[in-house]
Structures are given as structure tokens and as C-alpha cells.
Design a protein around this motif. Structure first.
Motif, PDB file in Angstrom:
ATOM      1  N   PRO A 221       0.813  -1.223   0.000  1.00  0.00           N
ATOM      2  CA  PRO A 221       0.000   0.000   0.000  1.00  0.00           C
ATOM      3  C   PRO A 221       0.845   1.272   0.000  1.00  0.00           C
ATOM      4  CG  PRO A 221       0.061  -0.914   2.205  1.00  0.00           C
ATOM      5  CD  PRO A 221       0.796  -1.894   1.328  1.00  0.00           C
ATOM      6  N   ASP A 222       1.600   1.476  -1.074  1.00  0.00           N
ATOM      7  CA  ASP A 222       2.449   2.654  -1.153  1.00  0.00           C
ATOM      8  C   ASP A 222       1.747   3.765  -1.935  1.00  0.00           C
ATOM      9  OD1 ASP A 222       2.551   1.571  -3.708  1.00  0.00           O
ATOM     10  OD2 ASP A 222       4.607   2.249  -4.034  1.00  0.00           O
ATOM     11  N   LEU A 223       2.502   4.756  -2.314  1.00  0.00           N
ATOM     12  CA  LEU A 223       1.942   5.907  -3.017  1.00  0.00           C
ATOM     13  C   LEU A 223       1.349   5.504  -4.370  1.00  0.00           C
ATOM     14  CD1 LEU A 223       1.570   8.965  -2.823  1.00  0.00           C
ATOM     15  CD2 LEU A 223       3.822   9.234  -3.887  1.00  0.00           C
ATOM     16  N   MET A 224       2.027   4.628  -5.078  1.00  0.00           N
ATOM     17  CA  MET A 224       1.511   4.181  -6.372  1.00  0.00           C
ATOM     18  C   MET A 224       0.229   3.376  -6.214  1.00  0.00           C
ATOM     19  SD  MET A 224       1.791   4.138  -9.614  1.00  0.00           S
ATOM     20  CE  MET A 224       3.442   4.805  -9.830  1.00  0.00           C
ATOM     21  N   ALA A 225       0.137   2.559  -5.177  1.00  0.00           N
ATOM     22  CA  ALA A 225      -1.058   1.741  -4.978  1.00  0.00           C
ATOM     23  C   ALA A 225      -2.273   2.575  -4.622  1.00  0.00           C
ATOM     24  CB  ALA A 225      -0.798   0.702  -3.886  1.00  0.00           C
ATOM     25  N   SER A 226      -2.053   3.797  -4.152  1.00  0.00           N
ATOM     26  CA  SER A 226      -3.188   4.651  -3.784  1.00  0.00           C
ATOM     27  C   SER A 226      -3.940   5.190  -4.988  1.00  0.00           C
ATOM     28  CB  SER A 226      -2.691   5.826  -2.930  1.00  0.00           C
ATOM     29  OG  SER A 226      -1.864   6.691  -3.687  1.00  0.00           O
ATOM     30  N   VAL A 227      -3.363   5.079  -6.176  1.00  0.00           N
ATOM     31  CA  VAL A 227      -4.006   5.631  -7.380  1.00  0.00           C
ATOM     32  C   VAL A 227      -5.305   4.895  -7.694  1.00  0.00           C
ATOM     33  CG1 VAL A 227      -3.775   5.934  -9.876  1.00  0.00           C
ATOM     34  CG2 VAL A 227      -1.866   6.500  -8.359  1.00  0.00           C
ATOM     35  N   SER A 228      -5.287   3.567  -7.642  1.00  0.00           N
ATOM     36  CA  SER A 228      -6.459   2.793  -8.042  1.00  0.00           C
ATOM     37  C   SER A 228      -7.686   3.078  -7.179  1.00  0.00           C
ATOM     38  CB  SER A 228      -6.119   1.300  -8.028  1.00  0.00           C
ATOM     39  OG  SER A 228      -7.235   0.512  -8.388  1.00  0.00           O
ATOM     40  N   PRO A 229      -7.607   2.948  -5.845  1.00  0.00           N
ATOM     41  CA  PRO A 229      -8.808   3.250  -5.047  1.00  0.00           C
ATOM     42  C   PRO A 229      -9.198   4.728  -5.100  1.00  0.00           C
ATOM     43  CG  PRO A 229      -6.930   2.871  -3.623  1.00  0.00           C
ATOM     44  CD  PRO A 229      -6.498   2.480  -4.997  1.00  0.00           C
ATOM     45  N   MET A 230      -8.211   5.593  -5.229  1.00  0.00           N
ATOM     46  CA  MET A 230      -8.504   7.020  -5.260  1.00  0.00           C
ATOM     47  C   MET A 230      -9.242   7.407  -6.536  1.00  0.00           C
ATOM     48  SD  MET A 230      -5.811  10.101  -4.505  1.00  0.00           S
ATOM     49  CE  MET A 230      -4.665   9.442  -5.719  1.00  0.00           C
ATOM     50  N   SER A 231      -8.770   6.885  -7.681  1.00  0.00           N
ATOM     51  CA  SER A 231      -9.440   7.214  -8.942  1.00  0.00           C
ATOM     52  C   SER A 231     -10.827   6.585  -9.016  1.00  0.00           C
ATOM     53  CB  SER A 231      -8.582   6.746 -10.120  1.00  0.00           C
ATOM     54  OG  SER A 231      -8.408   5.343 -10.083  1.00  0.00           O
TER      55      SER A 231
END
Length: 297
Positions: A221-231
Motif C-alpha cells: 500500500p504505497d503511493l503508487m497503490a493509492s491511485v487505483s482506489p482514489m481514482s
């Protein structure tokens, strides 16, 4: 104005460079306009897609936790990889084959394997042979892969930095009675650090960026992984999410390189400003017991 390394440009060369610069700027402007027009046509520049990033919710829920995990994985990897890389790099310079050969095998082996493969191997290793919890395995795997690969690369940086120093310094230190480990600690390493610093920082930047592999593949759950749930939560604003995340990575790496440049300048200024002279008594203390500088009784 001409110098040994540079010849002044003539009128034709100046005109040619101006033309090339104008053409490059025009092509760059055309590409940027094409990207803007394409994104605008797809509706990716609408305010509703960018608005969430100007509110605290997106940062506190998605970006900030992901950034903390990225910094955690990168910091752990740096703390472990730097001393391990220095140890392996110095070991490769050993006069003893039983030290030099195994260190060389380790460095060449892990340097040849992609870091993503090492992360996946680490995840399987922690899953099969350890009691690490499911939630912590991705972090352990990311750190393991980054440490094994980057320590090998840093070992080569350390070795190259030490070998780049004039051989006469080590010979002079040995001539006054210093042992080899003392020559390395007091003479070679302090000088090599300044020369190695730009390359070391470049590798630290690579560590920060490669943490994204864990988020993309290992569900870390790093910065890159936050893109999918955020978008998904904010209406498929994938382009906006990736843009903000990319800007955060740029800010992180720019801060790291800026600090390294400042530190390198300070180290060089300190070396230029120092006028300290090592006295005979100091040399005698550094020498092995019973050994004295030649000529001093």
C-alpha cells in the motif's frame, strides 16, 4: 573565447544552433498542445476530476498513508543497503581470495537479477518459510528486493570510488606504518565519499522510485497503490491521480538530490579549508603497536 576543452563557435555554428533550438522548441510546443487537446477532448481536464486534490480528504485518506509507506520502505532499504554495499565493495578489494571471490559472486549475482524478480521471490520466501503476517509480507518483500539489488550496485560504486583515488596515497600511508584497514578507514574512504556521493544519491533515487513496483505488483500500500482506489472513488480521474502522484515523486527525488548537492559542496569546501597537519605522534598512534615512523627513535 576558446580554451583547451572548448572552441569558440563561428557564425555558421551559431546560426545552426539557433535554428536547432527554435525547431526543438516548436516541436515541443506542438507535442504539448497535442497532449492538452487530446486530454481536453477526453474530458480529463475538467475541474471535477482535479478538485479532490485541493481538499484534505484525498490527502488524509489516500495520498498521505501511501506516501508514508513509500518513505518507510525506502528508508529501511537505504539504511540496510548502504552499509551492506560498502562492506561488499570493500570486500571485493581484499587481498584474500576467500573474501574477494564470494563477495564478487554475491554482487554479480544479485546485480544481474531484476529487482521485481527479487521482490516476488522475497514474497514467496516470507510466505513459505516465515511467520510474517500477511499484511507485513509486501513490505518485507519490497525491502528485501531493494536491499539485495541496490546493495550490489552500491558495492560497485564504492569499489570504483576507492579505485579512482591515486595509488600513491595508499602507498604513502603504508610507508609510514599504517595497516591496510587503517589506510582504508583514515585515508581512502574519507576521500572516496565525496567522489562517490553523486552516484550514491542517484542510486538512492532509484530506491525511492522502485518502491512503486511493490505497489503495482505486490499489493504493497504505497503511493503508487493509492491511485487505483482514489481514482475509483473520485469518478475515474486516473490521469489526474497519476499526475499528482508523479509530482510527489518528483518533489521527493528533487529534495534528495538537492540535499546531496548541498552536502557535496560542504564536503569539498571542508577539504579545501582544512589546513590540519598530522603530527608524528598521531601517526605513531595509528600505527600498529611497536611500529614507529621510520627515522624516529
Amino acid at each position: 573565447m576558446s580554451s583547451v576543452l572548448y572552441d569558440a563557435q563561428g557564425p555558421k555554428a551559431k546560426r545552426r544552433n539557433v535554428v536547432i533550438s527554435v525547431v526543438f522548441v516548436a516541436v515541443l510546443a506542438a507535442v504539448l498542445w497535442w497532449m492538452y487537446d487530446m486530454l481536453d477532448e477526453k474530458g480529463q481536464l475538467e475541474w471535477v476530476l482535479w478538485k479532490p486534490f485541493f481538499h484534505a480528504e484525498a490527502w488524509s485518506t489516500y495520498l498521505w498513508p501511501g506516501l508514508l509507506n513509500t518513505l518507510k520502505a525506502a528508508a529501511l532499504s537505504m539504511i540496510i543497503a548502504l552499509p551492506l554495499g560498502a562492506f561488499l565493495g570493500i570486500a571485493r578489494l581484499s587481498d584474500h581470495a576467500w573474501v574477494r571471490v564470494p563477495a564478487g559472486v554475491v554482487v554479480e549475482f544479485f546485480r544481474a537479477i531484476p529487482v521485481l524478480v527479487l521482490m516476488i521471490f522475497g514474497l514467496a520466501l516470507f510466505s513459505e518459510y516465515t511467520n510474517v503476517s500477511t499484511d507485513d509480507r509486501p513490505l518485507y518483500a519490497v525491502v528485501t528486493g531493494l536491499v539485495l539489488y541496490n546493495a550490489s550496485v552500491l558495492a560497485e560504486i564504492v569499489r570504483a570510488g576507492i579505485l579512482s583515488l591515486p595509488r600513491g596515497q595508499a602507498e604513502a600511508a603504508s610507508a609510514i606504518g599504517l595497516r591496510k584497514n587503517q589506510v582504508m578507514r583514515f585515508i581512502l574512504l574519507p576521500q572516496a565519499v565525496t567522489a562517490m556521493l553523486p552516484a550514491i544519491v542517484s542510486q538512492l533515487v532509484v530506491i525511492v522510485k522502485d518502491t512503486a513496483l511493490g505497489g503495482a505488483v505486490l499489493t504493497f500500500p504505497d503511493l503508487m497503490a493509492s491511485v487505483s482506489p482514489m481514482s475509483s472513488y473520485y469518478g475515474a480521474n486516473t490521469i489526474a491521480s497519476f499526475t499528482v502522484v508523479a509530482l510527489i515523486y518528483i518533489a521527493l527525488n528533487f529534495s534528495l538530490t538537492t540535499f546531496a548537492s548541498w552536502l557535496e559542496r560542504r564536503l569539498r569546501q571542508a577539504k579545501k579549508s582544512t589546513g590540519a597537519v598530522v603530527g608524528a605522534d598521531t601517526v605513531e598512534e595509528l600505527s600498529t603497536p611497536g611500529e614507529h615512523v621510520e627515522g624516529q627513535k
